[in-house]
Motif scaffolding. Structure first.
Motif, PDB file in Angstrom:
ATOM      1  N   THR A  48      25.589 -28.106  -2.296  1.00 51.80           N
ATOM      2  CA  THR A  48      26.052 -27.203  -1.237  1.00 51.80           C
ATOM      3  C   THR A  48      26.390 -25.833  -1.802  1.00 51.80           C
ATOM      4  O   THR A  48      26.029 -24.810  -1.215  1.00 51.80           O
ATOM      5  CB  THR A  48      27.277 -27.806  -0.519  1.00 51.80           C
ATOM      6  N   LEU A  49      27.063 -25.804  -2.948  1.00 49.62           N
ATOM      7  CA  LEU A  49      27.403 -24.525  -3.576  1.00 49.62           C
ATOM      8  C   LEU A  49      26.150 -23.773  -4.020  1.00 49.62           C
ATOM      9  O   LEU A  49      26.066 -22.552  -3.862  1.00 49.62           O
ATOM     10  CB  LEU A  49      28.334 -24.749  -4.767  1.00 49.62           C
ATOM     11  N   LEU A  50      25.167 -24.489  -4.559  1.00 53.38           N
ATOM     12  CA  LEU A  50      23.915 -23.844  -4.957  1.00 53.38           C
ATOM     13  C   LEU A  50      23.182 -23.275  -3.746  1.00 53.38           C
ATOM     14  O   LEU A  50      22.645 -22.164  -3.796  1.00 53.38           O
ATOM     15  CB  LEU A  50      23.027 -24.825  -5.714  1.00 53.38           C
ATOM     16  N   SER A  51      23.168 -24.022  -2.669  1.00 54.75           N
ATOM     17  CA  SER A  51      22.534 -23.535  -1.440  1.00 54.75           C
ATOM     18  C   SER A  51      23.254 -22.306  -0.907  1.00 54.75           C
ATOM     19  O   SER A  51      22.626 -21.345  -0.459  1.00 54.75           O
ATOM     20  CB  SER A  51      22.512 -24.620  -0.370  1.00 54.75           C
ATOM     21  N   GLN A  52      24.574 -22.315  -0.982  1.00 48.35           N
ATOM     22  CA  GLN A  52      25.358 -21.172  -0.521  1.00 48.35           C
ATOM     23  C   GLN A  52      25.085 -19.944  -1.382  1.00 48.35           C
ATOM     24  O   GLN A  52      24.953 -18.832  -0.861  1.00 48.35           O
ATOM     25  CB  GLN A  52      26.854 -21.506  -0.532  1.00 48.35           C
ATOM     26  N   GLN A  53      24.988 -20.129  -2.709  1.00 48.46           N
ATOM     27  CA  GLN A  53      24.660 -19.001  -3.582  1.00 48.46           C
ATOM     28  C   GLN A  53      23.280 -18.451  -3.269  1.00 48.46           C
ATOM     29  O   GLN A  53      23.076 -17.232  -3.247  1.00 48.46           O
ATOM     30  CB  GLN A  53      24.722 -19.429  -5.051  1.00 48.46           C
ATOM     31  N   LEU A  54      22.329 -19.337  -3.019  1.00 52.20           N
ATOM     32  CA  LEU A  54      20.977 -18.899  -2.671  1.00 52.20           C
ATOM     33  C   LEU A  54      20.996 -18.089  -1.375  1.00 52.20           C
ATOM     34  O   LEU A  54      20.400 -17.015  -1.295  1.00 52.20           O
ATOM     35  CB  LEU A  54      20.048 -20.100  -2.531  1.00 52.20           C
ATOM     36  N   LEU A  55      21.699 -18.583  -0.375  1.00 52.72           N
ATOM     37  CA  LEU A  55      21.791 -17.857   0.896  1.00 52.72           C
ATOM     38  C   LEU A  55      22.508 -16.516   0.729  1.00 52.72           C
ATOM     39  O   LEU A  55      22.097 -15.517   1.321  1.00 52.72           O
ATOM     40  CB  LEU A  55      22.499 -18.714   1.945  1.00 52.72           C
ATOM     41  N   ASP A  56      23.567 -16.489  -0.074  1.00 50.09           N
ATOM     42  CA  ASP A  56      24.297 -15.238  -0.300  1.00 50.09           C
ATOM     43  C   ASP A  56      23.410 -14.198  -0.969  1.00 50.09           C
ATOM     44  O   ASP A  56      23.362 -13.042  -0.548  1.00 50.09           O
ATOM     45  CB  ASP A  56      25.545 -15.479  -1.162  1.00 50.09           C
ATOM     46  N   GLN A  57      22.709 -14.613  -2.030  1.00 51.14           N
ATOM     47  CA  GLN A  57      21.848 -13.664  -2.733  1.00 51.14           C
ATOM     48  C   GLN A  57      20.687 -13.209  -1.867  1.00 51.14           C
ATOM     49  O   GLN A  57      20.334 -12.030  -1.861  1.00 51.14           O
ATOM     50  CB  GLN A  57      21.316 -14.283  -4.028  1.00 51.14           C
ATOM     51  N   THR A  58      20.097 -14.136  -1.132  1.00 52.67           N
ATOM     52  CA  THR A  58      18.988 -13.776  -0.255  1.00 52.67           C
ATOM     53  C   THR A  58      19.453 -12.825   0.832  1.00 52.67           C
ATOM     54  O   THR A  58      18.797 -11.821   1.122  1.00 52.67           O
ATOM     55  CB  THR A  58      18.375 -15.049   0.372  1.00 52.67           C
ATOM     56  N   SER A  59      20.591 -13.109   1.427  1.00 61.18           N
ATOM     57  CA  SER A  59      21.138 -12.253   2.475  1.00 61.18           C
ATOM     58  C   SER A  59      21.431 -10.855   1.936  1.00 61.18           C
ATOM     59  O   SER A  59      21.076  -9.852   2.558  1.00 61.18           O
ATOM     60  CB  SER A  59      22.404 -12.881   3.043  1.00 61.18           C
ATOM     61  N   PHE A  60      22.075 -10.785   0.776  1.00 61.64           N
ATOM     62  CA  PHE A  60      22.384  -9.484   0.177  1.00 61.64           C
ATOM     63  C   PHE A  60      21.099  -8.706  -0.109  1.00 61.64           C
ATOM     64  O   PHE A  60      20.991  -7.522   0.230  1.00 61.64           O
ATOM     65  CB  PHE A  60      23.169  -9.657  -1.127  1.00 61.64           C
ATOM     66  N   THR A  61      20.133  -9.365  -0.727  1.00 63.70           N
ATOM     67  CA  THR A  61      18.896  -8.687  -1.114  1.00 63.70           C
ATOM     68  C   THR A  61      18.133  -8.181   0.101  1.00 63.70           C
ATOM     69  O   THR A  61      17.673  -7.034   0.126  1.00 63.70           O
ATOM     70  CB  THR A  61      18.008  -9.631  -1.943  1.00 63.70           C
ATOM     71  N   LEU A  62      18.005  -9.013   1.124  1.00 64.89           N
ATOM     72  CA  LEU A  62      17.286  -8.587   2.325  1.00 64.89           C
ATOM     73  C   LEU A  62      18.006  -7.454   3.046  1.00 64.89           C
ATOM     74  O   LEU A  62      17.370  -6.519   3.538  1.00 64.89           O
ATOM     75  CB  LEU A  62      17.065  -9.774   3.257  1.00 64.89           C
ATOM     76  N   GLU A  63      19.319  -7.517   3.093  1.00 60.17           N
ATOM     77  CA  GLU A  63      20.088  -6.442   3.721  1.00 60.17           C
ATOM     78  C   GLU A  63      19.947  -5.148   2.930  1.00 60.17           C
ATOM     79  O   GLU A  63      19.754  -4.072   3.503  1.00 60.17           O
ATOM     80  CB  GLU A  63      21.566  -6.834   3.834  1.00 60.17           C
ATOM     81  N   TYR A  64      20.025  -5.230   1.611  1.00 57.01           N
ATOM     82  CA  TYR A  64      19.885  -4.052   0.761  1.00 57.01           C
ATOM     83  C   TYR A  64      18.504  -3.414   0.931  1.00 57.01           C
ATOM     84  O   TYR A  64      18.380  -2.207   1.102  1.00 57.01           O
ATOM     85  CB  TYR A  64      20.111  -4.448  -0.706  1.00 57.01           C
ATOM     86  N   MET A  65      17.474  -4.258   0.908  1.00 56.02           N
ATOM     87  CA  MET A  65      16.113  -3.756   1.055  1.00 56.02           C
ATOM     88  C   MET A  65      15.889  -3.160   2.443  1.00 56.02           C
ATOM     89  O   MET A  65      15.265  -2.103   2.582  1.00 56.02           O
ATOM     90  CB  MET A  65      15.100  -4.869   0.785  1.00 56.02           C
ATOM     91  N   SER A  66      16.389  -3.823   3.469  1.00 57.61           N
ATOM     92  CA  SER A  66      16.166  -3.319   4.831  1.00 57.61           C
ATOM     93  C   SER A  66      16.874  -1.983   5.042  1.00 57.61           C
ATOM     94  O   SER A  66      16.341  -1.089   5.699  1.00 57.61           O
ATOM     95  CB  SER A  66      16.592  -4.343   5.874  1.00 57.61           C
ATOM     96  N   ARG A  67      18.066  -1.806   4.466  1.00 59.95           N
ATOM     97  CA  ARG A  67      18.764  -0.524   4.589  1.00 59.95           C
ATOM     98  C   ARG A  67      17.984   0.588   3.900  1.00 59.95           C
ATOM     99  O   ARG A  67      17.877   1.690   4.424  1.00 59.95           O
ATOM    100  CB  ARG A  67      20.163  -0.614   3.996  1.00 59.95           C
ATOM    101  N   ALA A  68      17.456   0.289   2.718  1.00 63.66           N
ATOM    102  CA  ALA A  68      16.687   1.308   1.992  1.00 63.66           C
ATOM    103  C   ALA A  68      15.394   1.626   2.736  1.00 63.66           C
ATOM    104  O   ALA A  68      15.014   2.793   2.867  1.00 63.66           O
ATOM    105  CB  ALA A  68      16.384   0.823   0.576  1.00 63.66           C
ATOM    106  N   LEU A  69      14.729   0.599   3.256  1.00 66.69           N
ATOM    107  CA  LEU A  69      13.445   0.819   3.933  1.00 66.69           C
ATOM    108  C   LEU A  69      13.612   1.539   5.273  1.00 66.69           C
ATOM    109  O   LEU A  69      12.709   2.254   5.704  1.00 66.69           O
ATOM    110  CB  LEU A  69      12.719  -0.508   4.131  1.00 66.69           C
TER     111      LEU A  69
END
Length: 154
Positions: A48-69
């Motif tokens: 569960t913790l690994l899945s949460q870390q994956l979701l957190d990193q994916t969410s951060f990365t997609l949000e960061y990229m979408s803001r820049a784009l």
């Protein structure tokens, strides 16, 4: 007075070997079951913790990229030659996505995959910004663009 029949008998005050073996066996089974449940819950919590870390990193990365784009601007003759032709908002170069970020002084930026990590490069510099941690390995990255040029009406 005690009767003559009771004088010769000893009263047993203990457990027999069979009773002791049965008690130890039952205790071992109960402890084994409890230990199994505990280990199973630890594994489940780790997953569960690994899945949460994956979701957190994916969410951060997609949000960061979408803001820049969202701040991408079209290349014009007055801007640097970041993209291959004027009038483009974005461009896929190999497996990288390149664009001009209007909010960051019209920097030429790109997102790309290197050694299993998603990275960002600004103004064709050699130093990069890692967008994902080394614990997360990305095996494939593809960009599909819509609205990349003036003529597509998107």
């Amino acid at each position: 007075m005690k009767s003559q029949a009771n004088k010769g008998k000893k009263i047993a005050k203990g457990l027999t070997l069979v009773e002791m073996l049965v008690a130890i066996s039952i205790f071992s089974i109960v402890i084994g079951a409890v230990s199994g449940l505990f280990i199973s819950s630890l594994r489940s919590q780790r997953n569960t913790l690994l899945s949460q870390q994956l979701l957190d990193q994916t969410s951060f990365t997609l949000e960061y990229m979408s803001r820049a784009l969202r701040m991408a601007t079209k290349q014009t003759p007055s801007l640097s030659s970041c993209l291959s032709q004027n009038g483009l908002n974005y461009e896929i170069v190999g497996s990288a996505l390149r664009f001009i970020n209007h909010l960051e002084e019209d920097d030429c930026q790109e997102f790309f995959l290197e050694a299993g990590q998603l990275k960002q490069r600004k103004n064709n510099r050699t130093e990069t910004l890692e967008l994902t941690s080394a614990k997360l390995e990305i095996t494939s990255l593809r960009f599909y663009l819509q609205g990349e040029s003036q003529g597509d009406n998107l």
